[in-house]
Each structure stands twice: as structure tokens, then as C-alpha cells.
Design a protein around this motif. Sequence first.
Motif, PDB file in Angstrom:
ATOM      1  N   ILE A  91       4.517   2.136  -0.941  1.00  0.00           N
ATOM      2  CA  ILE A  91       6.003   2.189  -0.898  1.00  0.00           C
ATOM      3  C   ILE A  91       6.556   3.422  -0.512  1.00  0.00           C
ATOM      4  CG2 ILE A  91       7.959   2.022  -2.571  1.00  0.00           C
ATOM      5  CD1 ILE A  91       6.346   0.143  -4.172  1.00  0.00           C
ATOM      6  N   ARG A  92       7.540   3.497   0.297  1.00  0.00           N
ATOM      7  CA  ARG A  92       7.807   4.899   0.900  1.00  0.00           C
ATOM      8  C   ARG A  92       8.974   5.466  -0.129  1.00  0.00           C
ATOM      9  NH1 ARG A  92      11.383   4.871   6.310  1.00  0.00           N
ATOM     10  NH2 ARG A  92       9.214   4.492   7.290  1.00  0.00           N
ATOM     11  N   ALA A  93       9.829   4.776  -0.706  1.00  0.00           N
ATOM     12  CA  ALA A  93      10.995   5.304  -1.665  1.00  0.00           C
ATOM     13  C   ALA A  93      11.376   4.323  -2.812  1.00  0.00           C
ATOM     14  CB  ALA A  93      11.913   6.052  -0.826  1.00  0.00           C
ATOM     15  N   ILE A  94      11.614   5.007  -3.895  1.00  0.00           N
ATOM     16  CA  ILE A  94      12.420   3.935  -4.726  1.00  0.00           C
ATOM     17  C   ILE A  94      13.529   4.543  -5.070  1.00  0.00           C
ATOM     18  CG2 ILE A  94      12.411   2.861  -7.150  1.00  0.00           C
ATOM     19  CD1 ILE A  94       9.384   3.050  -6.840  1.00  0.00           C
ATOM     20  N   TYR A  95      14.743   3.920  -4.767  1.00  0.00           N
ATOM     21  CA  TYR A  95      16.154   4.275  -5.253  1.00  0.00           C
ATOM     22  C   TYR A  95      16.540   3.448  -6.633  1.00  0.00           C
ATOM     23  CZ  TYR A  95      16.731   6.249  -0.545  1.00  0.00           C
ATOM     24  OH  TYR A  95      16.873   7.059   0.467  1.00  0.00           O
ATOM     25  N   THR A  96      17.055   4.431  -7.534  1.00  0.00           N
ATOM     26  CA  THR A  96      17.442   3.759  -8.697  1.00  0.00           C
ATOM     27  C   THR A  96      18.595   4.702  -9.471  1.00  0.00           C
ATOM     28  OG1 THR A  96      16.515   3.272 -11.000  1.00  0.00           O
ATOM     29  CG2 THR A  96      15.850   5.339  -9.987  1.00  0.00           C
ATOM     30  N   ASP A  97      19.004   4.290 -10.452  1.00  0.00           N
ATOM     31  CA  ASP A  97      20.216   5.166 -11.142  1.00  0.00           C
ATOM     32  C   ASP A  97      19.700   6.292 -11.591  1.00  0.00           C
ATOM     33  OD1 ASP A  97      19.684   4.290 -14.097  1.00  0.00           O
ATOM     34  OD2 ASP A  97      19.567   2.350 -13.178  1.00  0.00           O
ATOM     35  N   ALA A  98      20.698   7.134 -12.069  1.00  0.00           N
ATOM     36  CA  ALA A  98      20.754   8.489 -12.768  1.00  0.00           C
ATOM     37  C   ALA A  98      20.000   8.174 -14.286  1.00  0.00           C
ATOM     38  CB  ALA A  98      21.771   9.190 -12.882  1.00  0.00           C
ATOM     39  N   ASP A  99      19.961   7.013 -14.753  1.00  0.00           N
ATOM     40  CA  ASP A  99      19.411   6.853 -16.294  1.00  0.00           C
ATOM     41  C   ASP A  99      17.893   6.826 -16.314  1.00  0.00           C
ATOM     42  OD1 ASP A  99      22.061   7.067 -17.437  1.00  0.00           O
ATOM     43  OD2 ASP A  99      21.978   4.770 -17.178  1.00  0.00           O
ATOM     44  N   VAL A 100      17.126   6.943 -15.187  1.00  0.00           N
ATOM     45  CA  VAL A 100      15.660   6.827 -15.230  1.00  0.00           C
ATOM     46  C   VAL A 100      15.273   8.233 -15.753  1.00  0.00           C
ATOM     47  CG1 VAL A 100      15.576   8.009 -12.972  1.00  0.00           C
ATOM     48  CG2 VAL A 100      13.796   6.374 -13.619  1.00  0.00           C
ATOM     49  N   ALA A 101      14.243   7.763 -16.724  1.00  0.00           N
ATOM     50  CA  ALA A 101      13.538   8.981 -17.314  1.00  0.00           C
ATOM     51  C   ALA A 101      12.768   9.911 -16.560  1.00  0.00           C
ATOM     52  CB  ALA A 101      12.664   8.350 -18.499  1.00  0.00           C
ATOM     53  N   ASP A 102      12.802  11.310 -16.694  1.00  0.00           N
ATOM     54  CA  ASP A 102      11.953  12.218 -16.024  1.00  0.00           C
ATOM     55  C   ASP A 102      10.449  11.895 -15.881  1.00  0.00           C
ATOM     56  OD1 ASP A 102      14.235  13.780 -15.395  1.00  0.00           O
ATOM     57  OD2 ASP A 102      13.744  15.100 -16.895  1.00  0.00           O
ATOM     58  N   SER A 103       9.838  11.312 -17.238  1.00  0.00           N
ATOM     59  CA  SER A 103       8.434  10.901 -17.090  1.00  0.00           C
ATOM     60  C   SER A 103       7.921   9.687 -16.221  1.00  0.00           C
ATOM     61  CB  SER A 103       8.086  10.302 -18.654  1.00  0.00           C
ATOM     62  OG  SER A 103       9.054   9.606 -19.009  1.00  0.00           O
ATOM     63  N   ASP A 104       9.029   8.988 -16.001  1.00  0.00           N
ATOM     64  CA  ASP A 104       8.795   7.742 -15.227  1.00  0.00           C
ATOM     65  C   ASP A 104       9.055   8.333 -13.530  1.00  0.00           C
ATOM     66  OD1 ASP A 104       8.781   5.668 -17.044  1.00  0.00           O
ATOM     67  OD2 ASP A 104      10.766   5.646 -16.983  1.00  0.00           O
ATOM     68  N   ILE A 105       9.822   9.007 -13.226  1.00  0.00           N
ATOM     69  CA  ILE A 105       9.826   9.776 -11.839  1.00  0.00           C
ATOM     70  C   ILE A 105       8.658  10.531 -11.575  1.00  0.00           C
ATOM     71  CG2 ILE A 105      10.873  11.442 -10.563  1.00  0.00           C
ATOM     72  CD1 ILE A 105      13.626  11.259 -12.051  1.00  0.00           C
ATOM     73  N   GLU A 106       7.752  11.034 -12.426  1.00  0.00           N
ATOM     74  CA  GLU A 106       7.012  12.054 -12.229  1.00  0.00           C
ATOM     75  C   GLU A 106       5.521  11.151 -12.079  1.00  0.00           C
ATOM     76  OE1 GLU A 106       6.575  14.730 -15.610  1.00  0.00           O
ATOM     77  OE2 GLU A 106       8.269  15.867 -15.144  1.00  0.00           O
ATOM     78  N   ARG A 107       5.489  10.015 -13.315  1.00  0.00           N
ATOM     79  CA  ARG A 107       4.634   9.052 -13.110  1.00  0.00           C
ATOM     80  C   ARG A 107       4.312   8.189 -11.828  1.00  0.00           C
ATOM     81  NH1 ARG A 107       4.692   3.782 -13.996  1.00  0.00           N
ATOM     82  NH2 ARG A 107       6.862   3.946 -14.844  1.00  0.00           N
TER      83      ARG A 107
ATOM     84  N   THR B 234      17.492   9.193  -7.128  1.00  0.00           N
ATOM     85  CA  THR B 234      18.466   8.668  -7.910  1.00  0.00           C
ATOM     86  C   THR B 234      19.833   8.793  -7.413  1.00  0.00           C
ATOM     87  OG1 THR B 234      18.474  10.970  -9.167  1.00  0.00           O
ATOM     88  CG2 THR B 234      16.755   9.407 -10.053  1.00  0.00           C
ATOM     89  N   ALA B 235      20.707   7.888  -7.898  1.00  0.00           N
ATOM     90  CA  ALA B 235      22.171   7.792  -7.771  1.00  0.00           C
ATOM     91  C   ALA B 235      23.020   8.374  -8.725  1.00  0.00           C
ATOM     92  CB  ALA B 235      22.550   6.593  -7.110  1.00  0.00           C
ATOM     93  N   ALA B 236      23.786   9.418  -8.248  1.00  0.00           N
ATOM     94  CA  ALA B 236      24.597  10.052  -9.181  1.00  0.00           C
ATOM     95  C   ALA B 236      25.482   9.132 -10.030  1.00  0.00           C
ATOM     96  CB  ALA B 236      25.589  11.070  -8.418  1.00  0.00           C
ATOM     97  N   LYS B 237      25.723   9.424 -11.108  1.00  0.00           N
ATOM     98  CA  LYS B 237      26.292   8.888 -12.233  1.00  0.00           C
ATOM     99  C   LYS B 237      27.830   8.469 -12.092  1.00  0.00           C
ATOM    100  CE  LYS B 237      24.220   8.392 -16.853  1.00  0.00           C
ATOM    101  NZ  LYS B 237      24.191   8.684 -18.394  1.00  0.00           N
TER     102      LYS B 237
END
Length: 284
Positions: free
Chosen positions: A220-236, A246-249
Motif C-alpha cells: 500500500i502506498r498511502a492510507i488516508y484517514t481522519d484526525a482521530d487516528v492514534a499516534d501509535s497506529d500511525i507509527e505502527r 490525516t484530514a484536519a478536523k
Amino acid sequence: MHPRHMKLLDLICQNGRLAVTELSAKLGVSEVTIRKDLNMLAHQGLLKREHGFACMVASDDIGHHLSFHYENKRRIAERAARCVQPGETVMIESGSCCTLLAEELCARDCHITIITNSAFIASFVRKMRSARIILLGGSYQNEAQVMVGPLVGLCARNFKVDKFFLGIDGMDERGVKSSDHLRIEAAQAMAAQARGIIVLTESVKFHRDASELIFPYENIRAIYTDADVADSDIERCQALGPEIVTAAKRRFEWHKKRPAGSKAPGRSFFYLIAPRLISHFLGK
């Protein structure tokens, strides 16, 4: 979408079914206005009209999924649309975020061509002046309004694109997942004709499981998601391959961050000059 329409969808999602009179009272507009709003949203497949009421569409219907957390999905779609260049041809699989991405691309009027297996997407944007849609053939799934089966892959082989966008049902430590085997086969066939796979998903699906793997993270090249995603999930996830975007709230983040009691930039000037402008144009 008008903010009132988004609030109306939220109310229907929360309650399942509401009377026109209740919606009128909750939103502070006339029943005539509410009926017009409901007719428009029903035409888009986002809700269902009954005599004097509005209610959710069937749980398996794409419109049902689209009406949940609409504003989050809209922001994800708007953010993902920025990576598409004018004149580009892209592939888009079915899903609520993907539907809003297609709408956003058509609204930009940048001569973008969309190849999709989703009859729902084709119908959703059909009245937009700049819509350029190529609908892949296949076996038709009634509720999801999507084409599946080997014919999807045969049709997709006629094209080569840089980006393939898809929605998902869940994720785990291996990659992104879905609960529909036929949809997985269609997505994999379309992805084979793209140089990059891009996932659009709400952050809640980072911890939602599904039955089958669609793609491992390294594909996968990229995952676009909302701003509520946890930092730990981003790092993982980023450690395994894809970029997380992430899309701004809120559209104007500065408004949220201003010190308490301070005024918005230009507010005092607006109230000072507006009466003079009105008087000028009215000739007074």
C-alpha cells in the motif's frame, strides 16, 4: 453539503427514524424546507422517505454506510483528492469514502477520468457536468450496487493507471481487510492495473477486524484517514510501509487554537466597514 444536511443525517443515524415535525423543531427550519432537504438526500440514496417520516436505508445498502459519520468521510475524500493531478485517470473501488472522493474529483472540473466497478458511484455523480466515468462490467451486487466477478478483471486489463483507491472493512497487524470475498477479488484485479494502492478509511477501522486480507501493508502506498487516528497506529502502520495522511478536523484550525477571549482576525474591521458598504451600494 450544507451543514444543515449533515446535521439532519446525524439525527437520522442516531434515531433511525424521525418525523418531519421533529426534524423541523430540532433544526429550526420550516417543514417545507425539511421536506426539500429529505427529497434531495433520498435522491442521493442517503436516507429513505416514508409518509411524514425519514429513516435509515437498509443496513447493507451503500447509502446506509455513507450517511454514518458523513463529515469525517467528506474530509478524508477532500484530502485524498489533492493527490490527483488534473487530467489524470484513476481507478476507484466501491465504498462511502470512495464515493465522496469521486464526487470531489468531479466537482473540481479538472478533466479527471474515473474507472470504477461501482454503479452507485456512477449514479451518484452522473449529473455533475465534469463527470467522466468508465464503469467496469461484471456480476451486479444489488445492495452494494457494485460489479464483481472475473469480468471485472478482464475489463480492468484494458487500462493502466497510477492510483487505485479503495475502502476497507477493517485492519489487523498484517494489512487491510474486507468481509466480502467477491469484492476482494475485484479490488485485487483492479489494483493489478495500478502503480499505487491508496486506502481511504475512518480511524475506527484501525481496530476493527474483518474476515479476509485484501492487501498487506507493504503493498500500500498511502492510507488516508481522519484526525482521530492514534499516534501509535500511525507509527505502527508507517513502519510497515504505507504513508498515513490525516484530514484536519476543521477547515480552519487557527480558529480552534486562538487564545480564549481573543477575536477572530478581521472581525472588528468587518463590523466597522459592512454598514458603509451596504449604504454605498444602496445609494444612501
